[in-house]
Scaffold this motif. Structure first.
Motif, PDB file in Angstrom:
ATOM      1  N   ASP A  25       0.843  -1.203   0.000  1.00 25.31           N
ATOM      2  CA  ASP A  25       0.000   0.000   0.000  1.00 25.31           C
ATOM      3  C   ASP A  25       0.881   1.256   0.000  1.00 25.31           C
ATOM      4  OD1 ASP A  25       0.881   0.350   2.671  1.00 25.31           O
ATOM      5  OD2 ASP A  25      -0.817  -0.768   3.444  1.00 25.31           O
ATOM      6  N   LEU A  46      -3.992   5.695  -4.581  1.00 23.85           N
ATOM      7  CA  LEU A  46      -4.298   4.624  -5.528  1.00 23.85           C
ATOM      8  C   LEU A  46      -3.443   4.749  -6.783  1.00 23.85           C
ATOM      9  CD1 LEU A  46      -8.189   4.691  -5.225  1.00 23.85           C
ATOM     10  CD2 LEU A  46      -6.563   3.215  -4.011  1.00 23.85           C
ATOM     11  N   ARG A  55      -4.960  10.086   7.593  1.00 18.64           N
ATOM     12  CA  ARG A  55      -4.466   9.166   6.562  1.00 18.64           C
ATOM     13  C   ARG A  55      -5.407   9.127   5.375  1.00 18.64           C
ATOM     14  NH1 ARG A  55      -3.231   3.460   9.128  1.00 18.64           N
ATOM     15  NH2 ARG A  55      -5.403   3.754   9.831  1.00 18.64           N
ATOM     16  N   GLN A 108      -5.517   6.823   1.582  1.00 17.48           N
ATOM     17  CA  GLN A 108      -4.859   5.823   0.721  1.00 17.48           C
ATOM     18  C   GLN A 108      -4.659   6.390  -0.677  1.00 17.48           C
ATOM     19  OE1 GLN A 108      -6.937   2.104   0.405  1.00 17.48           O
ATOM     20  NE2 GLN A 108      -5.293   1.111  -0.770  1.00 17.48           N
ATOM     21  N   THR A 124       0.373   5.333   1.353  1.00 18.36           N
ATOM     22  CA  THR A 124      -0.508   6.142   2.196  1.00 18.36           C
ATOM     23  C   THR A 124       0.002   7.564   2.300  1.00 18.36           C
ATOM     24  OG1 THR A 124      -1.002   4.169   3.508  1.00 18.36           O
ATOM     25  CG2 THR A 124      -1.650   6.295   4.436  1.00 18.36           C
TER      26      THR A 124
END
Length: 215
Positions: free
Chosen positions: A68, A87, A83, A85, A70
């Motif tokens: 991932d 992509l 936070r 995410q 972040t």
């Protein structure tokens, strides 16, 4: 006969080794420890106009498989980071996230990026104690209107106090008074000279002229 048996066994052994190698080679490769951390390169934007959204982008790569990516972000003056995410984008290796922001909030945005791979390795670009900063500028500059004076104020400011000057007729009147005094003195002298001092003459008469003093 024994020679043929030996050749047959050798062929079968080679086949078994080949199959074994093809089956167990990926497993052996996967068993090699992953010690390489991901590489992060942030697309830093130093300043941006205030808007409803702010986009953050980073280029991230790893020798194995990424887990991932972040984004940690906060407004200047706040303590805790939030936070979001990131992509993957259409271009290989690029990750991004779009944050909803208040266009009236002109505080800078502080942030850093973390990437992790499947092997448990982690990389950070920027730190909580020394984050990247994006300055937010006002999108529209409001200009204060110019205050114009009303016509009445303009006339009042343009009024000039007149200077008092003595009128010419008064000056001529003053000169006329002095001329009258001079003529009276001359007339008195003529009268005095015409009345001579003789024994047969009658006594002299006195002439008194009362003239106002000049103003």
């Amino acid at each position: 006969m024994q020679k043929l048996i030996k050749q047959t066994l050798s062929v079968w052994l080679a086949i078994v080794l080949a199959v074994t190698q093809s089956v167990f080679s990926p497993a052996m490769a996967q068993s090699t420890p992953d010690i390489e951390s991901p590489i992060i390169e942030i697309e830093a934007v130093i300043e941006a106009d205030a808007s409803d959204t702010q986009v953050f982008t980073a280029l991230v790569a790893d020798d194995r498989l990424l887990k991932d990516v972040t984004l940690y972000h906060r407004r200047a003056g706040r303590q805790a980071f939030e936070r979001a995410q990131m992509l993957p984008r259409g271009i290989a290796g690029y990750f991004s996230v779009e944050l909803a922001t208040d266009p009236d909030d002109l505080r800078s945005i502080e942030y850093y990026v973390q990437a992790r791979d499947e092997g448990g390795n982690r990389s950070i670009s920027g730190f909580a104690f020394d984050p990247y900063q994006r300055k937010i500028n006002a999108s529209n500059t409001v200009v204060a209107p110019i205050e114009l004076a009303t016509p009445a104020e303009t006339v009042a400011k343009a009024t000039v106090t007149p200077i008092e000057v003595a009128s010419k007729p008064e000056a001529r009147s003053s000169n006329t008074k002095w001329w009258l005094i001079g003529l009276a003195v001359i007339a008195a002298a003529v009268v005095a000279s015409s009345s001579g001092s003789s024994d047969n003459d009658p006594p002299r008469s006195e002439l008194t002229i009362n003239l106002p003093l000049p103003q």
